[in-house]
Design a protein around this motif. Structure first.
Motif, PDB file in Angstrom:
ATOM      1  N   ALA A  18      30.769  65.310  26.818  1.00  0.00           N
ATOM      2  CA  ALA A  18      30.138  66.405  26.078  1.00  0.00           C
ATOM      3  C   ALA A  18      28.993  65.879  25.216  1.00  0.00           C
ATOM      4  N   VAL A  19      29.162  64.683  24.645  1.00  0.00           N
ATOM      5  CA  VAL A  19      28.100  64.072  23.844  1.00  0.00           C
ATOM      6  C   VAL A  19      26.858  63.845  24.698  1.00  0.00           C
ATOM      7  N   ILE A  20      27.048  63.362  25.931  1.00  0.00           N
ATOM      8  CA  ILE A  20      25.914  63.090  26.810  1.00  0.00           C
ATOM      9  C   ILE A  20      25.218  64.398  27.201  1.00  0.00           C
ATOM     10  N   TYR A  21      25.998  65.397  27.585  1.00  0.00           N
ATOM     11  CA  TYR A  21      25.405  66.693  27.914  1.00  0.00           C
ATOM     12  C   TYR A  21      24.656  67.272  26.707  1.00  0.00           C
ATOM     13  N   GLY A  22      25.259  67.136  25.527  1.00  0.00           N
ATOM     14  CA  GLY A  22      24.617  67.641  24.322  1.00  0.00           C
ATOM     15  C   GLY A  22      23.287  66.969  24.053  1.00  0.00           C
ATOM     16  N   MET A  23      23.221  65.666  24.291  1.00  0.00           N
ATOM     17  CA  MET A  23      21.973  64.926  24.093  1.00  0.00           C
ATOM     18  C   MET A  23      20.879  65.466  25.015  1.00  0.00           C
ATOM     19  N   TRP A  24      21.212  65.707  26.281  1.00  0.00           N
ATOM     20  CA  TRP A  24      20.203  66.169  27.233  1.00  0.00           C
ATOM     21  C   TRP A  24      19.844  67.638  27.016  1.00  0.00           C
ATOM     22  N   LEU A  25      20.774  68.433  26.529  1.00  0.00           N
ATOM     23  CA  LEU A  25      20.440  69.823  26.201  1.00  0.00           C
ATOM     24  C   LEU A  25      19.421  69.876  25.064  1.00  0.00           C
ATOM     25  N   THR A  26      19.630  69.044  24.057  1.00  0.00           N
ATOM     26  CA  THR A  26      18.676  68.987  22.940  1.00  0.00           C
ATOM     27  C   THR A  26      17.328  68.468  23.407  1.00  0.00           C
ATOM     28  N   THR A  27      17.345  67.482  24.293  1.00  0.00           N
ATOM     29  CA  THR A  27      16.109  66.932  24.833  1.00  0.00           C
ATOM     30  C   THR A  27      15.345  67.986  25.629  1.00  0.00           C
ATOM     31  N   ALA A  28      16.067  68.804  26.415  1.00  0.00           N
ATOM     32  CA  ALA A  28      15.420  69.874  27.178  1.00  0.00           C
ATOM     33  C   ALA A  28      14.739  70.871  26.250  1.00  0.00           C
ATOM     34  N   PHE A  29      15.436  71.258  25.187  1.00  0.00           N
ATOM     35  CA  PHE A  29      14.887  72.189  24.200  1.00  0.00           C
ATOM     36  C   PHE A  29      13.630  71.612  23.548  1.00  0.00           C
ATOM     37  N   ALA A  30      13.737  70.386  23.062  1.00  0.00           N
ATOM     38  CA  ALA A  30      12.616  69.766  22.356  1.00  0.00           C
ATOM     39  C   ALA A  30      11.452  69.473  23.292  1.00  0.00           C
ATOM     40  N   GLY A  31      11.763  69.120  24.538  1.00  0.00           N
ATOM     41  CA  GLY A  31      10.702  68.849  25.499  1.00  0.00           C
ATOM     42  C   GLY A  31       9.841  70.069  25.763  1.00  0.00           C
ATOM     43  N   MET A  32      10.467  71.222  25.895  1.00  0.00           N
ATOM     44  CA  MET A  32       9.712  72.454  26.099  1.00  0.00           C
ATOM     45  C   MET A  32       8.886  72.805  24.861  1.00  0.00           C
ATOM     46  N   GLN A  33       9.446  72.566  23.688  1.00  0.00           N
ATOM     47  CA  GLN A  33       8.669  72.802  22.465  1.00  0.00           C
ATOM     48  C   GLN A  33       7.439  71.904  22.427  1.00  0.00           C
ATOM     49  N   PHE A  34       7.616  70.658  22.810  1.00  0.00           N
ATOM     50  CA  PHE A  34       6.500  69.704  22.813  1.00  0.00           C
ATOM     51  C   PHE A  34       5.392  70.161  23.762  1.00  0.00           C
ATOM     52  N   LEU A  35       5.769  70.636  24.947  1.00  0.00           N
ATOM     53  CA  LEU A  35       4.781  71.043  25.938  1.00  0.00           C
ATOM     54  C   LEU A  35       4.081  72.346  25.562  1.00  0.00           C
TER      55      LEU A  35
END
Length: 417
Positions: free
Chosen positions: A44-61
């Motif tokens: 769950a920690v690993i999935y949570g890390m990538w979910l946050t990364t997906a969110f932040a990545g879209m914000q960055f773009l």
């Protein structure tokens, strides 16, 4: 004056519902991930890390894209589209049958959450130079209040039904869309609009265009490092509470509500008062000092009451953030505010990505069974170092600027009467 207050209220609520969406996730995301995947806490920690990364990545773009579009077409239509999209996004979270749908929801949340750029530009449009530090403090207050309401909704209603908080967030967001549609005017005047520059929509390019403004890039570096340090809280706070204090989801939610309350009080009410009394430079210096001390003390908090006590200097240090943002905004042309805020929001998105990739592994390294040194507070010690570096960059930048209000603690030009 009344329309200006209405507009500020709308922007405040817009940022608030964005942050509520983040706050809702924190207490319930481990259980939701485990429900959708059938995995245990470790995965769950690993999935949570990538979910946050997906969110932040879209914000960055998308942050520079929305900021650039708003410099030509205005802030209001972009904000309204983003709010409507965010309402739909919360429903996707509520209905998600698989982890893939949760990722899709996070992607859309990142795109619509990039409206933070346009909201910041809206504040810059309607604020005088003297008002900006105070009005940008509303952003911090919205973040603080969002981290009261969000974890509260997630922690308490999530115990009734793990998906119920998303329905509540969807209703709040759509209500704000309706409020903005019927009552909030456009902030960008025709004379301050400019044609879209496609190159400035590329993440990072907008920063390069700001290099001619004295001291701005150094201040942005300071702002970036300070926010990267701040990412240590959402990255490991929940897991830190579980590891060190054996906290339940409800206790995690309560702790985040306290964090949010303190931040809301400081940035919503104290920023303008402090800047008026002691000036921008001293506000930044004192703020960074308290920020750094509070963050380092988190790493040493062996008991829950200590962590709560150390939140006080950390929260008080938050007066530095909106003050720096106000200084940056004042150095940039009115026609470049959307571009500037897009660049800043893009950098903040990068900090959310890097924060996950930096602080989570550090936390894991120092709590793993084979670790030579058991130090669950290591991420906060590292964050304190980053805050100290941020202060050095901010100090160098301000030395190059003529911030006249800092020469007198009785300046009448900092805030309007």
């Amino acid at each position: 004056m009344q329309s200006k207050k209405t507009a500020l209220l709308f922007i405040f609520i817009t940022i608030l519902v964005d942050v509520i969406g983040i706050g809702i996730i924190l207490p319930i995301i481990p259980d939701l991930i485990m429900e959708l995947t059938g995995e245990g806490t470790a995965m769950a920690v690993i999935y949570g890390m990538w979910l946050t990364t997906a969110f932040a990545g879209m914000q960055f773009l998308f942050s520079p894209i929305l900021g650039e579009i708003s410099d030509q077409y205005g802030r209001r239509p972009i904000l309204l589209i983003a709010l409507l999209g965010l309402s739909i996004d919360y429903l996707i979270h509520a209905w998600a049958p698989t982890i893939i749908w949760l990722f899709l929801g996070r992607f859309l949340a990142g795109i619509t959450g990039a409206s933070f750029t346009v909201a910041s530009a809206y504040i810059a449009d309607i604020s005088t130079k003297e008002e900006k530090a105070k009005n940008f403090g509303l952003i911090g207050a919205a973040f603080g209040l969002g981290f009261i309401i969000g974890p509260g909704i997630g922690g308490f209603f999530g115990e009734v039904d793990i998906r119920l908080p998303f329905y509540i967030a969807a209703g709040l967001t759509f209500s704000n869309f309706l409020f903005g549609y019927f009552f909030v005017p456009e902030s960008l005047t025709p004379e301050n609009r400019r044609p879209i520059n496609v190159l400035k929509m590329i993440p990072g390019v907008s920063l390069a265009s700001l290099r001619n403004y004295k001291g701005v890039l150094l201040l942005i570096v300071a702002f970036f490092l300070a926010n990267l340090a701040g990412q240590s809280l959402p990255a490991v706070w929940s897991y830190y509470g579980i590891e060190r204090y054996d906290w339940s989801p409800r206790e995690i939610g309560i702790s985040l509500m306290v964090v949010g309350l303190l931040v809301a009080v400081v940035q919503g009410f104290l920023v303008g008062i402090v800047v008026k009394k002691i000036g921008k430079k001293r506000t930044v210096v004192i703020g960074f000092t308290l920020w750094t001390i509070g963050m380092f003390l988190f790493s040493q908090a062996s008991e829950p009451w200590m962590l709560y006590a150390f939140l006080v200097p950390y929260a008080l240090g938050g007066v530095a953030g909106p003050t720096i943002q106000g200084i940056i905004s004042n150095q940039v042309s009115e026609k470049e505010q959307g571009n500037l805020q897009g660049a800043i929001t893009g950098l903040l998105s990068v900090t959310a990505i890097l924060g996950q990739l930096l602080f989570s592994p550090v936390f894991y390294y120092f709590i793993r069974p084979e670790a030579d040194i058991y130090f669950p507070g290591a991420p906060y010690a590292l964050a304190a170092l980053l805050l100290f570096l941020a202060f050095l960059f901010a100090f160098m930048a301000m030395k190059k600027m003529d911030l006249q209000d800092d020469e007198s603690v009785h300046s009448k030009d900092v805030l309007p009467h």
